[in-house]
Scaffold this active site. Sequence first.
Site, PDB file in Angstrom:
ATOM      1  N   HIS A 143      18.324  80.463  12.785  1.00 51.10           N
ATOM      2  CA  HIS A 143      17.438  79.723  13.518  1.00 51.10           C
ATOM      3  C   HIS A 143      18.483  79.246  14.688  1.00 51.10           C
ATOM      4  CE1 HIS A 143      14.020  79.371  10.702  1.00 51.10           C
ATOM      5  NE2 HIS A 143      14.503  80.463  10.601  1.00 51.10           N
ATOM      6  N   GLU A 145      18.040  76.382  16.465  1.00 47.21           N
ATOM      7  CA  GLU A 145      18.723  75.216  16.203  1.00 47.21           C
ATOM      8  C   GLU A 145      19.802  74.975  15.265  1.00 47.21           C
ATOM      9  OE1 GLU A 145      15.625  76.259  15.709  1.00 47.21           O
ATOM     10  OE2 GLU A 145      14.105  74.779  15.287  1.00 47.21           O
ATOM     11  N   CYS A 171      11.601  74.347  11.956  1.00 50.49           N
ATOM     12  CA  CYS A 171      11.274  74.171  10.527  1.00 50.49           C
ATOM     13  C   CYS A 171      11.858  73.193   9.580  1.00 50.49           C
ATOM     14  CB  CYS A 171      11.574  75.559  10.079  1.00 50.49           C
ATOM     15  SG  CYS A 171      13.303  76.059   9.731  1.00 50.49           S
ATOM     16  N   CYS A 174      15.918  73.596   9.578  1.00 52.11           N
ATOM     17  CA  CYS A 174      16.287  72.786  10.736  1.00 52.11           C
ATOM     18  C   CYS A 174      16.147  71.426  10.833  1.00 52.11           C
ATOM     19  CB  CYS A 174      15.592  73.637  12.035  1.00 52.11           C
ATOM     20  SG  CYS A 174      16.292  75.364  12.264  1.00 52.11           S
TER      21      CYS A 174
END
Length: 213
Positions: A143, A145, A171, A174
Amino acid sequence: MFRRNVCRRPQVEAEHTSPGYTPRPLQNHPHTDTLDTSLFNRERLNMDSNKPKKETLSAVPDSPKITRPSWDEYFFQIAQQVATRSTCMRRQVGAVLVKDKRLLSTGYNGAPRGISHCIDAGCLREQLKVPSGERHELCRALHAEQNAIAQAALHGVKIEGSTLYCTHQPCVLCAKMIINAGIVEVYFDEGYPDELATGFFAEAGIRLHRMGV
């Protein structure tokens, strides 16, 4: 003996004042004819036209008002631009880490280095029919992040006390990394169906801000 050359002045006809005298009319001489003044006038007009014209000062128009984004809007716009580098086939996500108005790290969702991107190898989650927000481990990519935090660690950039600007709500995976990295607040725009992540942020005291709300 030599004769001395003496320049004689031309004799000027004396003016007769006796009665009945009529003066002779002057003869035109080729060198004393009337000058063509039209040529002189044209040259004068050309000289006048070459002179710099005096500029008249006009009123200064009102300058348009410049609209500048706030610092939050500024960094969020950078995150949106970072997202254009994403190689995910489902959604493009961008993230930036900022502290004291300094950009520390950026990241977008994509495969790890040396691994084929989803746009080349296909989306594993689509092939397995995995719904959005579930089974995050079944994906070729990291992801945005996660990549931003990993890039900071790779280059030795301290991100403790920083702020995360992300195009989407993080999410739960993260969220746990954000908490342990010491990030203190998160700005995002689009929501994400992960209530567990929201609960973790609230419990850890990390402030969430939705842009435009």
